[in-house]
Scaffold this active site. Sequence first.
Site, mmCIF file in Angstrom:
data_model
loop_
_atom_site.group_PDB
_atom_site.id
_atom_site.type_symbol
_atom_site.label_atom_id
_atom_site.label_comp_id
_atom_site.label_asym_id
_atom_site.label_seq_id
_atom_site.Cartn_x
_atom_site.Cartn_y
_atom_site.Cartn_z
ATOM 1 N N SER A 141 47.573 71.031 35.113
ATOM 2 C CA SER A 141 46.608 72.006 34.720
ATOM 3 C C SER A 141 46.184 71.321 33.328
ATOM 4 O O SER A 141 46.931 70.648 32.670
ATOM 5 C CB SER A 141 47.154 73.290 34.248
ATOM 6 N N TYR A 154 53.756 78.945 30.172
ATOM 7 C CA TYR A 154 53.158 78.619 31.395
ATOM 8 C C TYR A 154 52.726 77.181 30.794
ATOM 9 O O TYR A 154 52.769 76.282 31.478
ATOM 10 C CB TYR A 154 51.983 79.451 31.399
HETATM 11 N N1 LIG Z 1 43.257 79.281 38.787
HETATM 12 C C1 LIG Z 1 43.209 78.592 37.658
HETATM 13 O O1 LIG Z 1 42.561 78.782 36.756
HETATM 14 C C2 LIG Z 1 44.283 77.370 37.518
HETATM 15 C C3 LIG Z 1 44.027 76.341 36.556
HETATM 16 C C4 LIG Z 1 44.931 75.236 36.352
HETATM 17 C C5 LIG Z 1 45.860 75.246 37.222
HETATM 18 N N2 LIG Z 1 46.126 76.122 37.993
HETATM 19 C C6 LIG Z 1 47.448 75.791 39.194
HETATM 20 O O2 LIG Z 1 47.004 75.884 40.299
HETATM 21 C C7 LIG Z 1 48.152 76.395 41.171
HETATM 22 C C8 LIG Z 1 47.591 77.374 42.240
HETATM 23 O O3 LIG Z 1 47.153 78.488 41.707
HETATM 24 P P1 LIG Z 1 45.704 79.319 41.933
HETATM 25 O O4 LIG Z 1 44.798 79.125 41.145
HETATM 26 O O5 LIG Z 1 45.352 79.146 43.489
HETATM 27 O O6 LIG Z 1 46.422 81.171 42.058
HETATM 28 P P2 LIG Z 1 46.849 81.969 43.038
HETATM 29 O O7 LIG Z 1 45.485 82.224 43.781
HETATM 30 O O8 LIG Z 1 47.320 83.119 42.390
HETATM 31 O O9 LIG Z 1 47.823 81.175 44.192
HETATM 32 C C9 LIG Z 1 49.024 81.090 43.778
HETATM 33 C C10 LIG Z 1 49.823 80.574 45.108
HETATM 34 O O10 LIG Z 1 51.048 80.468 44.728
HETATM 35 C C11 LIG Z 1 52.099 81.252 45.428
HETATM 36 N N3 LIG Z 1 53.415 81.701 44.774
HETATM 37 C C12 LIG Z 1 53.473 82.217 43.750
HETATM 38 N N4 LIG Z 1 54.947 82.712 43.579
HETATM 39 C C13 LIG Z 1 55.318 82.081 44.624
HETATM 40 C C14 LIG Z 1 56.891 82.048 44.994
HETATM 41 N N5 LIG Z 1 57.737 82.484 44.115
HETATM 42 N N6 LIG Z 1 57.022 81.452 46.085
HETATM 43 C C15 LIG Z 1 56.130 80.794 46.903
HETATM 44 N N7 LIG Z 1 54.746 80.928 46.602
HETATM 45 C C16 LIG Z 1 54.419 81.450 45.489
HETATM 46 C C17 LIG Z 1 51.088 82.222 46.103
HETATM 47 O O11 LIG Z 1 51.565 82.684 47.268
HETATM 48 P P3 LIG Z 1 52.633 84.352 47.636
HETATM 49 O O12 LIG Z 1 52.214 85.053 46.568
HETATM 50 O O13 LIG Z 1 52.245 84.649 48.844
HETATM 51 O O14 LIG Z 1 53.788 83.786 47.460
HETATM 52 C C18 LIG Z 1 49.779 81.548 45.912
HETATM 53 O O15 LIG Z 1 49.706 81.156 47.481
HETATM 54 C C19 LIG Z 1 49.094 76.943 40.427
HETATM 55 O O16 LIG Z 1 50.047 76.001 40.128
HETATM 56 C C20 LIG Z 1 48.238 77.121 39.059
HETATM 57 O O17 LIG Z 1 49.198 77.065 37.970
HETATM 58 C C21 LIG Z 1 45.223 77.173 38.380
#
Ligand SMILES: NC(=O)c1ccc[n+]([C@@H]2O[C@H](COP(=O)([O-])OP(=O)(O)OC[C@H]3O[C@@H](n4cnc5c(N)ncnc54)[C@H](OP(=O)(O)O)[C@@H]3O)[C@@H](O)[C@H]2O)c1
Length: 266
Positions: A141, A154
């Site tokens: 990130s 985080y």
């Molecule tokens: N959105 C942003 O603004 C942003 C910015 C920078 C970086 N990121 C990074 O991008 C990545 C994806 O995030 P996103 O934005 O797509 O968020 P999201 O929509 O909340 O998706 C998160 C995913 O992680 C899975 N997950 C969470 N806890 C888990 C666990 N204990 N075991 C297995 N799977 C788990 C969830 O699946 P289940 O709940 O079904 O397990 C879901 O598929 C993350 O690493 C986040 O830090 C996001």
Amino acid sequence: MTELRPVTVITGASAGIGVELARVFAREGHALALVARREDRLHALADALAAAGKARPLVIAADLAAPDAVRKIADALRAQGAEPQYMVNNAGFGLVGLADMRPREDELAMIDLNVRALTDLSLAFADSLARHKGGVLNVGSVAGFLPAPGMAVYYATKAYVISFSEALHAELKPRGVRVTVLCPGPVPTEFAEVAGLKKNSAPSLLTVSPERVAEEGYRGLMRGRRIVVPGLANKLITKIVPLVPRSLLLRAAGSRQARRRAAQGT
Ligand SMILES: NC(=O)c1ccc[n+]([C@@H]2O[C@H](COP(=O)([O-])OP(=O)(O)OC[C@H]3O[C@@H](n4cnc5c(N)ncnc54)[C@H](OP(=O)(O)O)[C@@H]3O)[C@@H](O)[C@H]2O)c1
């Protein structure tokens, strides 16, 4: 020995960026294994990809914060005659709030997923990644470029992801394994809600769609790039931040998080 077929393992494929990464890898002809806790969503995505004429992905329901998660994934793949060619460590979450005021187990669960599971999965399949001339795509990130009071753990987990992935890029290069760290800024997904924010307060200038983040991550990995930052404004931030005194950064990041908490009434 029977040859195992190569697959791309994508964690966090039940929502957000992970779904889009699955779509891009499938479109480009990769066989997939989808991992997350919400199995129904993984099956729905697998069905949709199969209906679009792609190979039906394997579905592995697993809580990656559990200590035996990596063994479970390895066993599930072997049972299906598959092994990783690409490992996409996308699953992750953040939590808003002062670290000492939050339940300790939630903060530690973030480290279990964002750091421990990502590290384990990056290393556990190095031999099969090398055999298939594949790679690792770790989702970091822009948050990993600076410390942020109000979201301390985080941001620190993402600093780890960047440092670890860049070093692993150099370590695994001689074995023909690509390692890329994908560093998005704000992306409209379920992330904000999971983090405890009722509304997404990210500036639109910095916001990039999950589709574009996935495209850029895929392209960067295939080109052997060490780091990918989607969006011009986010790229600029990552160039400017290292030049700003740490004390100033702490003040600016801390007051942004405080404003966010105030806007939520927390
Ligand atoms: N959105 C942003 O603004 C942003 C910015 C920078 C970086 N990121 C990074 O991008 C990545 C994806 O995030 P996103 O934005 O797509 O968020 P999201 O929509 O909340 O998706 C998160 C995913 O992680 C899975 N997950 C969470 N806890 C888990 C666990 N204990 N075991 C297995 N799977 C788990 C969830 O699946 P289940 O709940 O079904 O397990 C879901 O598929 C993350 O690493 C986040 O830090 C996001």
